[in-house]
Design a protein around this motif. Structure first.
Motif, mmCIF file in Angstrom:
data_model
loop_
_atom_site.group_PDB
_atom_site.id
_atom_site.type_symbol
_atom_site.label_atom_id
_atom_site.label_comp_id
_atom_site.label_asym_id
_atom_site.label_seq_id
_atom_site.Cartn_x
_atom_site.Cartn_y
_atom_site.Cartn_z
ATOM 1 N N MET A 187 0.710 -1.253 0.050
ATOM 2 C CA MET A 187 -0.049 -0.077 -0.031
ATOM 3 C C MET A 187 0.842 1.156 0.067
ATOM 4 N N GLU A 188 0.632 2.080 -0.898
ATOM 5 C CA GLU A 188 1.254 3.349 -1.023
ATOM 6 C C GLU A 188 0.892 4.529 0.009
ATOM 7 N N ARG A 189 1.579 5.399 0.528
ATOM 8 C CA ARG A 189 1.088 6.173 1.378
ATOM 9 C C ARG A 189 0.682 7.434 0.781
ATOM 10 N N TYR A 190 -0.565 7.606 0.905
ATOM 11 C CA TYR A 190 -1.316 9.101 0.300
ATOM 12 C C TYR A 190 -0.483 10.418 0.832
ATOM 13 N N LEU A 191 0.105 11.023 -0.366
ATOM 14 C CA LEU A 191 0.781 12.217 -0.211
ATOM 15 C C LEU A 191 -0.024 13.445 0.389
ATOM 16 N N ASP A 192 -1.243 13.735 0.198
ATOM 17 C CA ASP A 192 -2.085 14.552 1.048
ATOM 18 C C ASP A 192 -1.572 15.721 0.961
ATOM 19 N N VAL A 193 -1.388 16.573 -0.072
ATOM 20 C CA VAL A 193 -0.756 17.845 -0.295
ATOM 21 C C VAL A 193 -1.082 18.909 0.598
ATOM 22 N N ASN A 194 -2.379 18.883 1.062
ATOM 23 C CA ASN A 194 -2.881 20.004 1.985
ATOM 24 C C ASN A 194 -3.028 19.606 3.137
ATOM 25 N N GLY A 195 -2.415 18.560 3.695
ATOM 26 C CA GLY A 195 -2.526 18.139 5.021
ATOM 27 C C GLY A 195 -3.996 18.168 5.597
ATOM 28 N N ASP A 196 -5.001 17.932 4.506
ATOM 29 C CA ASP A 196 -6.319 17.887 5.566
ATOM 30 C C ASP A 196 -7.243 16.515 5.026
ATOM 31 N N SER A 197 -6.501 15.594 4.659
ATOM 32 C CA SER A 197 -7.302 14.264 4.251
ATOM 33 C C SER A 197 -7.494 13.267 5.094
ATOM 34 N N GLY A 198 -8.419 12.486 5.108
ATOM 35 C CA GLY A 198 -8.769 11.230 5.869
ATOM 36 C C GLY A 198 -8.087 10.004 5.318
ATOM 37 N N VAL A 199 -7.486 10.203 4.147
ATOM 38 C CA VAL A 199 -7.043 9.016 3.459
ATOM 39 C C VAL A 199 -5.485 8.993 4.005
ATOM 40 N N VAL A 200 -4.921 7.829 4.235
ATOM 41 C CA VAL A 200 -3.620 7.453 4.542
ATOM 42 C C VAL A 200 -2.784 6.640 3.513
ATOM 43 N N GLY A 201 -3.703 5.626 2.805
ATOM 44 C CA GLY A 201 -2.964 5.076 1.859
ATOM 45 C C GLY A 201 -3.831 4.405 0.839
ATOM 46 N N TYR A 202 -3.286 4.020 -0.264
ATOM 47 C CA TYR A 202 -4.022 3.572 -1.175
ATOM 48 C C TYR A 202 -3.350 2.324 -2.128
ATOM 49 N N GLU A 203 -3.873 1.582 -2.805
ATOM 50 C CA GLU A 203 -3.520 0.761 -3.781
ATOM 51 C C GLU A 203 -4.228 0.640 -4.877
ATOM 52 N N ILE A 204 -3.601 0.806 -5.998
ATOM 53 C CA ILE A 204 -4.286 0.606 -7.593
ATOM 54 C C ILE A 204 -4.028 -0.574 -8.254
ATOM 55 N N GLY A 205 -5.106 -1.117 -8.473
ATOM 56 C CA GLY A 205 -4.914 -2.334 -9.504
ATOM 57 C C GLY A 205 -5.742 -1.954 -10.808
ATOM 58 N N ASP A 206 -5.794 -2.791 -11.521
ATOM 59 C CA ASP A 206 -6.255 -2.560 -13.171
ATOM 60 C C ASP A 206 -7.639 -2.033 -12.985
ATOM 61 N N THR A 207 -8.447 -2.904 -12.095
ATOM 62 C CA THR A 207 -10.095 -2.469 -12.093
ATOM 63 C C THR A 207 -10.571 -1.910 -10.506
ATOM 64 N N TYR A 208 -9.710 -1.548 -9.658
ATOM 65 C CA TYR A 208 -10.225 -1.160 -8.660
ATOM 66 C C TYR A 208 -9.073 -0.201 -7.895
ATOM 67 N N ILE A 209 -9.082 0.281 -6.500
ATOM 68 C CA ILE A 209 -8.459 1.193 -6.001
ATOM 69 C C ILE A 209 -9.072 0.665 -4.576
ATOM 70 N N ARG A 210 -7.866 0.523 -3.602
ATOM 71 C CA ARG A 210 -8.257 0.033 -2.364
ATOM 72 C C ARG A 210 -7.779 1.376 -1.511
ATOM 73 N N VAL A 211 -8.409 1.832 -0.487
ATOM 74 C CA VAL A 211 -8.171 3.093 0.346
ATOM 75 C C VAL A 211 -8.230 2.786 1.809
ATOM 76 N N LYS A 212 -7.008 3.066 2.315
ATOM 77 C CA LYS A 212 -7.255 3.095 3.923
ATOM 78 C C LYS A 212 -7.257 4.676 4.694
ATOM 79 N N PHE A 213 -8.296 4.582 5.330
ATOM 80 C CA PHE A 213 -8.453 5.926 5.847
ATOM 81 C C PHE A 213 -8.012 6.001 7.224
ATOM 82 N N SER A 214 -7.838 7.095 7.989
ATOM 83 C CA SER A 214 -7.204 7.284 9.245
ATOM 84 C C SER A 214 -8.272 6.724 10.247
#
Length: 72
Positions: free
Chosen positions: A1-28
């Motif tokens: 899982m890659e760390r989400y950059l969150d350029v503005n520092g205001d996101s509830g997302v902390v990580g993600y994983e991208i596949g061909d037909t999906y995205i997996r998301v981890k929230f704080s």
């Protein structure tokens, strides 16, 4: 899982994983990982989420507006 950059520092997302037909998301604040697939959320939404994840900005807002409960 890659760390989400969150350029503005205001996101509830902390990580993600991208596949061909999906995205997996981890929230704080949770150990659960949410999978948004072409089947559950639609190709356009998933592709938009992939683009936002790679850019590091806007993913949490997009999910809350357009895909909140469309995970598998």
């Amino acid at each position: 899982m890659e760390r989400y950059l969150d350029v503005n520092g205001d996101s509830g997302v902390v990580g993600y994983e991208i596949g061909d037909t999906y995205i997996r998301v981890k929230f704080s604040g949770t150990t659960r990982i949410y999978t948004y697939s072409y089947q559950s959320a639609g190709m356009n939404r998933v592709e938009n989420m992939k683009r936002l994840a790679r850019s590091g900005d806007g993913l949490n807002s997009y999910i809350m507006r357009y895909a909140k409960k469309l995970y598998e």
